[in-house]
Design a protein around this motif. Structure first.
Motif, PDB file in Angstrom:
ATOM      1  N   CYS A  38       0.847  -1.214   0.000  1.00  0.00           N
ATOM      2  CA  CYS A  38       0.000   0.000   0.000  1.00  0.00           C
ATOM      3  C   CYS A  38       0.875   1.254   0.000  1.00  0.00           C
ATOM      4  O   CYS A  38       0.594   2.207  -0.734  1.00  0.00           O
ATOM      5  N   LEU A  39       1.925   1.252   0.823  1.00  0.00           N
ATOM      6  CA  LEU A  39       2.774   2.443   0.901  1.00  0.00           C
ATOM      7  C   LEU A  39       3.595   2.622  -0.373  1.00  0.00           C
ATOM      8  O   LEU A  39       3.916   3.748  -0.756  1.00  0.00           O
ATOM      9  N   GLU A  41       2.688   1.452  -3.574  1.00  0.00           N
ATOM     10  CA  GLU A  41       1.908   1.609  -4.808  1.00  0.00           C
ATOM     11  C   GLU A  41       0.587   2.344  -4.612  1.00  0.00           C
ATOM     12  O   GLU A  41      -0.112   2.622  -5.588  1.00  0.00           O
ATOM     13  N   GLY A  42       0.254   2.626  -3.369  1.00  0.00           N
ATOM     14  CA  GLY A  42      -0.999   3.317  -3.103  1.00  0.00           C
ATOM     15  C   GLY A  42      -2.208   2.438  -3.380  1.00  0.00           C
ATOM     16  O   GLY A  42      -2.087   1.217  -3.486  1.00  0.00           O
ATOM     17  N   MET A  43      -3.362   3.063  -3.471  1.00  0.00           N
ATOM     18  CA  MET A  43      -4.621   2.320  -3.636  1.00  0.00           C
ATOM     19  C   MET A  43      -4.742   1.675  -5.016  1.00  0.00           C
ATOM     20  O   MET A  43      -5.635   0.860  -5.249  1.00  0.00           O
ATOM     21  N   ASN A  74     -11.378   5.854   1.301  1.00  0.00           N
ATOM     22  CA  ASN A  74     -10.466   5.661   0.173  1.00  0.00           C
ATOM     23  C   ASN A  74     -10.245   4.177  -0.129  1.00  0.00           C
ATOM     24  O   ASN A  74     -10.183   3.783  -1.292  1.00  0.00           O
TER      25      ASN A  74
END
Lengths: 211, 211
Positions: A38-39, A41-43, A74
């Motif tokens: 997650c950190l 590549e993000g959502m 989100n």
């Protein structure tokens, strides 16, 4: 009830996570977009997992500590069913998150107490994750009687308890007779020589013990 | 020493964060890729902030709870100088992270104790962030005498203490006479009618009080 099996995709890149998801996604019950992923590549990671595995439970392991409503919204918009909050988050943070997503898991790190756990219960939270910290494991700690007793106590408080951290196929039987909600494994599954076969073996072992 | 000023970019999208960074990046001392932003856009957010503000301190607000080494390395590679760890992370997690990045901030949430703080100090950590939780603020809590006393005690323990949560230009004088390391503000700066002007006013106020 038979415990669920969850793969933690703590991969460093989206492509590597998708490779693992392709090998294990059909076998497991819950697909976790790990904190590292997650950190990194993000959502987008959650969106890709949802696109490829529309029928599975997808968990965003955000370990959310604040701004629970925004983070949960989100995650939900990206396609996650569940997300994690850290145990040191405030009750308002947990409540705000719970409003925006199907379900939350409280991640147990550090000096949490059963009194805290009671507050989570009173706030409507039903899932906790009992953790052996990855770094604690690297520092030589392992599963023991005191861990199993804490897990059992949380189950008796009425929580759905997932367990994770250094689990192996051979470790599952340690939990025999306990109403574990979900086993979470990362590298034991992802880094197996044949991840798909390894995932099937875990499901068979779970069926054998809890079937 | 004059306290630093840090803008928290808790924007929901990269483009919106870059708009805020463009308005405030030259004014502030530290640019923070907020947790919300990191989780939405991944380390691409840090890479973009580093590209646009090569001379500034960039902080990745990961609130890391586990896998400290990997998360810190990823932040460092993306261009961050500092990252945050949650106070409930284990000491091995904090130590592993500290090896990989210039500096760490411990985010104080929940029931941390001065005994914990002593362990962080002994492990080589020098920065803590005293927080009013966003959700706690929404639930009606605010800065008070007990907060200031805790901040002062942490300063006296030898920590560089940053403060954050619901700060306004008018709130800064509450900390007069205290050796605050850094003031962290998000929406008070980003959502001001003229963010650049607002940032300048904060720096002037800080200079006036601590100059």
């Amino acid at each position: 009830m038979k415990p669920l099996l969850q793969v933690a995709l703590d991969n460093n890149t989206l492509s590597d996570a998708l490779k693992s998801a392709n090998q294990l996604g059909d076998i497991v019950d819950v697909i976790e977009a790990g904190t590292i992923l997650c950190l990194q590549e993000g959502m987008e990671a959650v969106r890709c997992l949802r696109a490829l595995h529309p029928e599975k439970i997808i968990l965003a392991d955000t370990k959310c500590a604040d701004a629970g409503g925004t983070v949960a919204k989100n995650c939900k918009v990206a396609g996650a069913n569940w997300m994690t909050v850290i145990c040191s988050a405030t009750i308002p943070t947990m409540k705000a998150a719970l409003k925006e997503i199907d379900d939350l898991q409280v991640e147990l790190y550090g000096d949490w107490t059963y009194e805290h756990a009671k507050h989570w219960k009173d706030a409507g939270l039903s899932q906790v994750v009992y953790h052996q910290s990855r770094d604690a494991l690297l520092a030589g700690e392992t599963w023991g009687k005191k861990d199993l007793e804490k897990v059992q106590k949380l189950i008796e408080m009425g929580f759905k308890v997932s367990v994770t951290g250094g689990l192996e196929l051979d470790t599952l039987k340690l939990f025999k007779g306990m109403n574990i909600y979900c086993f979470i494994a990362g590298r034991s599954l992802r880094d197996a020589q044949d991840p798909k076969l390894e995932g099937k073996k875990w499901q068979e072992e779970i069926s054998k013990i809890w079937g």
